[in-house]
Design a protein around this motif. Structure first.
Motif, short mmCIF file in Angstrom:
data_model
loop_
_atom_site.label_atom_id
_atom_site.label_comp_id
_atom_site.label_asym_id
_atom_site.label_seq_id
_atom_site.Cartn_x
_atom_site.Cartn_y
_atom_site.Cartn_z
N MET A 94 0.87 -1.18 0.00
CA MET A 94 0.00 0.00 0.00
C MET A 94 0.91 1.23 0.00
SD MET A 94 -3.00 -1.23 2.65
CE MET A 94 -4.03 0.22 2.34
N ASP A 95 1.42 1.54 -1.18
CA ASP A 95 2.53 2.50 -1.27
C ASP A 95 2.24 3.68 -2.19
OD1 ASP A 95 2.52 1.15 -3.66
OD2 ASP A 95 4.62 0.54 -3.59
N ARG A 96 0.98 4.10 -2.23
CA ARG A 96 0.64 5.22 -3.12
C ARG A 96 0.64 6.54 -2.36
NH1 ARG A 96 -5.05 4.20 -5.36
NH2 ARG A 96 -5.34 3.49 -3.21
N ILE A 97 1.19 7.56 -3.03
CA ILE A 97 0.99 8.94 -2.57
C ILE A 97 -0.30 9.41 -3.22
CG2 ILE A 97 1.91 11.29 -2.60
CD1 ILE A 97 4.71 10.05 -2.78
N LEU A 98 -1.32 9.62 -2.44
CA LEU A 98 -2.66 9.89 -2.96
C LEU A 98 -2.85 11.36 -3.32
CD1 LEU A 98 -4.63 7.72 -0.38
CD2 LEU A 98 -3.97 7.08 -2.71
N GLU A 99 -2.16 12.25 -2.63
CA GLU A 99 -2.37 13.69 -2.87
C GLU A 99 -1.22 14.48 -2.30
OE1 GLU A 99 -5.50 17.25 -1.51
OE2 GLU A 99 -5.89 15.17 -0.95
N ILE A 100 -0.83 15.52 -3.01
CA ILE A 100 0.08 16.54 -2.48
C ILE A 100 -0.55 17.89 -2.77
CG2 ILE A 100 2.35 17.62 -2.67
CD1 ILE A 100 3.44 14.90 -3.58
N SER A 101 -0.83 18.66 -1.73
CA SER A 101 -1.49 19.95 -1.88
C SER A 101 -0.57 21.08 -1.43
CB SER A 101 -2.79 20.00 -1.07
OG SER A 101 -3.34 21.30 -1.10
N PRO A 102 0.00 21.83 -2.37
CA PRO A 102 0.84 22.97 -1.98
C PRO A 102 0.06 24.07 -1.26
CG PRO A 102 1.31 22.31 -4.24
CD PRO A 102 0.05 21.59 -3.82
N VAL A 103 -1.23 24.21 -1.55
CA VAL A 103 -2.03 25.24 -0.89
C VAL A 103 -2.29 24.86 0.56
CG1 VAL A 103 -4.26 26.41 -0.84
CG2 VAL A 103 -3.12 26.01 -3.03
N ASP A 104 -2.77 23.63 0.78
CA ASP A 104 -3.06 23.19 2.15
C ASP A 104 -1.81 22.71 2.88
OD1 ASP A 104 -5.79 23.71 1.89
OD2 ASP A 104 -6.14 21.75 0.97
N ILE A 106 -0.25 19.80 2.66
CA ILE A 106 -0.44 18.45 3.19
C ILE A 106 -0.11 17.43 2.10
CG2 ILE A 106 -2.23 19.10 4.86
CD1 ILE A 106 -4.28 17.85 2.87
N ALA A 107 0.20 16.24 2.55
CA ALA A 107 0.28 15.07 1.68
C ALA A 107 -0.63 14.00 2.28
CB ALA A 107 1.71 14.55 1.58
N VAL A 108 -1.30 13.27 1.40
CA VAL A 108 -2.14 12.14 1.83
C VAL A 108 -1.50 10.88 1.26
CG1 VAL A 108 -4.44 11.14 1.88
CG2 VAL A 108 -4.17 13.63 1.80
N VAL A 109 -1.15 9.95 2.14
CA VAL A 109 -0.37 8.79 1.70
C VAL A 109 -0.90 7.50 2.31
CG1 VAL A 109 1.69 10.25 1.54
CG2 VAL A 109 1.32 8.88 3.60
N GLU A 110 -0.57 6.41 1.64
CA GLU A 110 -0.79 5.09 2.21
C GLU A 110 0.41 4.71 3.08
OE1 GLU A 110 -3.70 2.92 -1.01
OE2 GLU A 110 -1.53 2.75 -1.35
N PRO A 111 0.24 3.71 3.95
CA PRO A 111 1.28 3.44 4.96
C PRO A 111 2.58 2.87 4.41
CG PRO A 111 -0.44 1.77 5.05
CD PRO A 111 -0.95 2.86 4.16
N GLY A 112 2.54 2.28 3.20
CA GLY A 112 3.74 1.67 2.66
C GLY A 112 4.65 2.61 1.90
N VAL A 113 4.30 3.88 1.84
CA VAL A 113 5.16 4.86 1.15
C VAL A 113 6.48 5.00 1.91
CG1 VAL A 113 5.40 7.29 0.52
CG2 VAL A 113 3.23 6.12 0.16
N VAL A 114 7.58 4.90 1.20
CA VAL A 114 8.90 5.04 1.82
C VAL A 114 9.16 6.51 2.12
CG1 VAL A 114 11.38 4.78 1.39
CG2 VAL A 114 9.80 2.95 0.75
N ASN A 115 9.75 6.75 3.27
CA ASN A 115 9.99 8.11 3.73
C ASN A 115 10.72 8.95 2.69
OD1 ASN A 115 11.66 10.27 5.12
ND2 ASN A 115 10.42 9.62 6.86
N ALA A 116 11.82 8.43 2.14
CA ALA A 116 12.60 9.20 1.17
C ALA A 116 11.81 9.46 -0.11
CB ALA A 116 13.90 8.46 0.84
N THR A 117 10.97 8.50 -0.50
CA THR A 117 10.14 8.68 -1.70
C THR A 117 9.19 9.85 -1.52
OG1 THR A 117 10.26 6.32 -2.20
CG2 THR A 117 8.46 7.57 -3.22
N LEU A 118 8.58 9.93 -0.33
CA LEU A 118 7.68 11.06 -0.04
C LEU A 118 8.46 12.37 -0.02
CD1 LEU A 118 4.96 12.27 0.82
CD2 LEU A 118 5.62 11.77 3.19
#
Length: 456
Positions: A94-104, A106-118
């Protein structure tokens, strides 16, 4: 006839998500901690969707089978260790970055996303996710949340808990609960989000996280200062913090660690030093900040102060610090890595006490530390094939934790409790504290199916 665990799991999971070969499942039995018991899982499940996680938990509840959540298994306390007959629930798919919002921001991610990837992904938007554990190239956000991990930049930017705004969590019975928010502010009800951060998978399965981001700071510059003693280096740390400086990093390596890093990677660090302090600033004028901190280091007794000239030289120094634990492991083949955090004012006493303990047990103990936080990582090096040396390693480890508590500290600043420090958690928080934490556990997990045997 009742249906088996594997049969029920297959009702809601594809075949490739279920691993039953004992040679494979045994490889998921433990994390990177020494001296932590681990059992043999009945099955390893690698879900890709929230619905699949819910199915696993409903099945586990129906059959009363324990579930051990896992990320990349880079943890250092046994928190991800399997128990006999459990379902290992590995969330790395479960490694998808679902959203990155420069305005808000925030990032919305699944738990398997690797820290460096985010970190790299948000950097493309001019944003910054500060928590950076030493294992950031492999550790996952879910694991970071489970252990409330820290990193090198905590002295300025804080730990994981300060960046988790909201969570989606699958509870023990399979229900899905959302906590927190995606807004900049919010105080509606109890802060259940914070409750899950650091819970080591014992209260629920994190399947989605809303993370706060910051604007990307300027490129930091690093200064290296050599000291004739650990006490002098710790005095410099106190002077820097008392002076109101806000470094983006303030790290310490003792002589044992410096020699180990040189032996592993030929970094050319100064082996004549008793303690090497690294300070960094990511301010608009880092050179001026480094000059001010360099003067404080000299006043504390530094024998040499060398500011990096550019980003490349700075990164080399940071790489040396990130290699510390790997290098110390190479000294004898095995390590016990402590994680004692003390008030900054007690840092010198902590390091001197660790040195005495190493001498008492005739063991090599290297210390690297997030000095700006008072978070030390005394690392006991030992030969796992030597029973007596293993015994002495364990006893010295316990004395180091006792020393930390005596100095007003805590048994873990960022690695968690897991299996390794259960006894010491009880000593730190006391019987009433244990009773209340167990009551919280019972409210979320009445059948004690989630990561049993951890924390308490």
């Amino acid at each position: 006839m009742s249906r088996t665990l594997i049969e029920l799991l297959r009702d809601g999971l594809p075949d490739e998500a279920i691993l039953t070969d004992p040679d494979v499942t045994s490889s998921y039995a433990h994390d990177m901690a020494s001296f932590c018991e681990a059992g043999e899982p009945a099955v390893v499940v690698l879900p890709r969707t929230v619905e699949q996680v819910q199915h696993v938990m409903r099945t586990a509840t129906e059959l009363r089978v324990p579930v051990v959540p896992q990320g990349a298994r880079t943890g250092l306390s046994g928190a991800a260790n399997a128990s006999d007959g459990c379902i290992v629930l590995s969330l790395v798919k479960m490694d998808r970055i679902l959203e990155i919002s420069p305005v808000d921001r925030i990032a919305v991610v699944e738990p398997g996303v690797v820290n460096a990837t985010l970190s790299r992904a948000v950097g493309e938007h001019g944003l910054y996710y500060p928590p950076d554990p030493s294992s950031w190239e492999t550790c996952t956000i879910g694991g970071n949340i489970g252990t409330a991990s820290g990193g090198l930049c905590c002295v300025k930017y804080g730990v994981t808990a300060e960046y988790v705004l909201g969570l989606d969590v699958v509870l023990a019975d399979g229900r899905l609960m959302s906590t927190g928010r995606r807004t900049a502010k919010g105080v509606a009800g109890y802060d259940l989000t914070r409750l899950f951060v650091g819970s080591e998978g014992s209260l629920g399965i994190v399947v989605r996280a809303v993370l706060a981001l910051k604007p990307e700071p300027p490129q930091q510059l690093v200064l290296a200062a050599e000291f004739p003693s650990a006490r002098a280096a710790c005095d410099a740390v106190c002077r820097i913090m008392e002076g109101g400086h806000v470094p983006s990093l303030l790290e310490l390596m003792d002589r044992t660690t410096v020699k180990a890093v040189n032996a592993l990677a030929q970094m050319g660090l100064p082996e004549t030093t008793e303690a090497l302090l690294l300070a960094a600033f990511d301010t608009p004028d880092p050179a001026a900040d480094l000059a001010a901190v360099g003067a404080l280091c000299e006043a504390a007794g530094a024998t040499q102060v060398v500011p990096a000239e550019d980003a490349a030289e700075s990164e080399m120094l940071l790489q040396a610090r990130r290699l510390s634990l790997t290098a110390l492991e190479a000294v004898k083949g095995s390590t016990m890595i402590d994680d004692v955090c003390v008030p900054r004012s007690k840092l010198a006493e902590m390091l001197e006490g660790v040195e005495r303990i190493g001498e008492k047990y005739d063991l090599t103990v290297g210390v690297c530390a997030h000095a700006g936080d008072g978070n030390t990582h005394p690392t006991v090096c030992f030969d796992a094939a030597d029973p007596d040396e293993g015994r002495r390693a364990r006893e010295s480890f316990d004395e180091i934790m006792a020393l930390g508590l005596e100095l007003g500290g805590t048994i873990t600043g960022e690695h968690g409790v897991g299996v390794l420090k259960k006894e010491w958690l009880a000593r730190e928080i006391g019987p009433v504290g244990v009773e209340m934490q167990q009551a919280v556990k019972a409210a979320f997990d009445p059948h004690s199916l989630l990561n049993p045997g951890k924390l308490f």
